[in-house]
Design a protein around this motif. Sequence first.
Motif, PDB file in Angstrom:
ATOM      1  N   SER A 162      37.353  43.040  46.181  1.00  0.00           N
ATOM      2  CA  SER A 162      38.151  44.075  46.840  1.00  0.00           C
ATOM      3  C   SER A 162      37.308  45.331  46.950  1.00  0.00           C
ATOM      4  N   ARG A 312      43.087  41.108  42.210  1.00  0.00           N
ATOM      5  CA  ARG A 312      42.565  40.684  43.506  1.00  0.00           C
ATOM      6  C   ARG A 312      43.367  41.362  44.615  1.00  0.00           C
ATOM      7  N   ARG A 315      42.648  40.505  48.661  1.00  0.00           N
ATOM      8  CA  ARG A 315      43.037  39.156  49.070  1.00  0.00           C
ATOM      9  C   ARG A 315      44.556  38.970  48.970  1.00  0.00           C
TER      10      ARG A 315
END
Length: 382
Positions: A162, A312, A315
């Motif tokens: 990220s 995450r 995503r």
Amino acid sequence: MTRYSIDPDRHELIATWGTGEGDLATRVATLPAEAGTSVLLGLARALSLLSEAAWRTYTHPASAAGSQEPNSEGWRRERERGHFGEALDAIAKPNLPSGGSMVVSYSPLIESANRVGRALHHLDNPDLTKAVLAEAATELAAVESSELGDLGGRAQQAVLLSREDASPVQVAAADRLLEQNPFGTAELFSAVDPTAAAVAAAHWLAAAAEVTAEASGDDPAQVVLEADNIEALPHETPTLVLGLIEDGATRYDVVTGLVRHAMHVADGLLPDPAGLREQLENLEDALTEYTDDEEADPEDTGLRLTPLDPRRPARDLLEDLLTGIHGCWLLHSEYADLDTDEDLGDAQDWTDEQAEEHQRRSRDRFAQLVRDTAAANRDRLV
């Protein structure tokens, strides 16, 4: 980041990294057979720390920190990124203990490079040193390639990270993939930086919401929430994104703001104290309500510091936005497909094959409408 490990049976130094489709590995060097495992593990650990420090300059670029004034966060990030040219020198000629003391760098990148160099100095093997220097150069070059939007080779591991910023090159690449299939493709997760992919996905979600709102009469910011009545969806994040866009925020600002907020939470920071105070006030009201409800589950009053998975975030956001596009199609099909596909006969008499054909046509019609709307608003992409 790349992780380094030791194969004790083959006496090899191994590098492994993720690609979005699975992990790859390569042999970096053959290790001295007489070297102790502890020393070799120290070398592997130092290389992993070097990779982590290098990739942090990618995920936390100076451009995303705002101020570049001396001693500011942006200034520190810029200085850390500027140490790339010194890292290989630190490996080749590390700071060594002298007179009972040793110089330690404030830079995580340079100090990790010094640790690698000290491990190599202890092992005293020229061939191993040469191989490790080449490996470190490859890793640093991968970070540099990712910054330019080129995720080929070793740089492909960026698809798992990220980032607080989004490369225009990567946003454009994701936009092309979504033009091919507005519902998303596997390549969005294996070939594109997820923050950049999420910026493009937010643009296409906004187009899908506009198309759906025209058919259903609902507010574009509420269409995914409405679709949740048809199929259970993670509607909170897409609805938040659509609401922010409706309020005038750019796709780029919405996505990078959400990702940056979640990354700060993961780092143990509290990026929005005022927002937290408002959440706590709402939580207090909820706790009062639940206290009077004997069937209430206390866990339902849990407080989320970020709508994204802090492990995450980019995503996770990308997944939710693509699900939002799917939700838009669900609602759109409820209104726009009532009098279509008459050649398939009465819907009540459809076979499984006819039902699948109807669904395929419905998705194709919706996808084309979304393409047309996204193209008409392309100036809003970034």
